[in-house]
Design a protein around this motif. Sequence first.
Motif, mmCIF file in Angstrom:
data_model
loop_
_atom_site.group_PDB
_atom_site.id
_atom_site.type_symbol
_atom_site.label_atom_id
_atom_site.label_comp_id
_atom_site.label_asym_id
_atom_site.label_seq_id
_atom_site.Cartn_x
_atom_site.Cartn_y
_atom_site.Cartn_z
ATOM 1 N N TYR A 39 22.921 -57.778 2.738
ATOM 2 C CA TYR A 39 23.606 -57.705 4.029
ATOM 3 C C TYR A 39 24.543 -58.882 4.141
ATOM 4 N N ASP A 40 25.502 -58.766 5.032
ATOM 5 C CA ASP A 40 26.448 -59.844 5.253
ATOM 6 C C ASP A 40 25.900 -60.775 6.316
ATOM 7 N N ASP A 42 26.035 -63.698 9.113
ATOM 8 C CA ASP A 42 26.958 -63.912 10.225
ATOM 9 C C ASP A 42 27.562 -62.604 10.732
ATOM 10 N N THR A 43 26.804 -61.508 10.592
ATOM 11 C CA THR A 43 27.186 -60.225 11.170
ATOM 12 C C THR A 43 25.952 -59.648 11.855
ATOM 13 N N TRP A 44 26.174 -58.742 12.793
ATOM 14 C CA TRP A 44 25.066 -58.053 13.435
ATOM 15 C C TRP A 44 24.459 -57.076 12.448
ATOM 16 N N ASP A 62 21.163 -50.568 9.719
ATOM 17 C CA ASP A 62 22.544 -50.131 9.927
ATOM 18 C C ASP A 62 22.723 -48.644 9.651
#
Length: 117
Positions: A39-40, A42-44, A62
């Motif tokens: 997952y990235d 600093d992203t929701w 997601d």
Amino acid sequence: FYLGTSAGGSSSSRYTELVFGSKIKFRNESGSQKDLVSYDKDTWVDVIVSWDATHAITVNIDGTDYTTYDDGGAVAMVAENDTGAPTLAALYVGDNGSTGTYSYFDNLDSDLFDPAP
């Protein structure tokens, strides 16, 4: 993200747990962390965890359902401690580094813990 029966987050009372580090990991029935997905940071990240009467775990990240992890082949995700359904959820952050760890939680909801009518 801890689901279990101990307000102190005891591992002996852990039903299941997701760990967010370099990847999102699922803690399996032996207590080992198994990679689910990258997952990235600093992203929701939208996460939904559900289970059934057989203690099979489904993790939706997601919009994608995960019911297995790869351990040299697909292994079904089951609760680590299947003595009963969890009675609480805990979200906690931390690391052993010298810099602070920050996490943000939004839109927390659960119909799994609603009291019976």
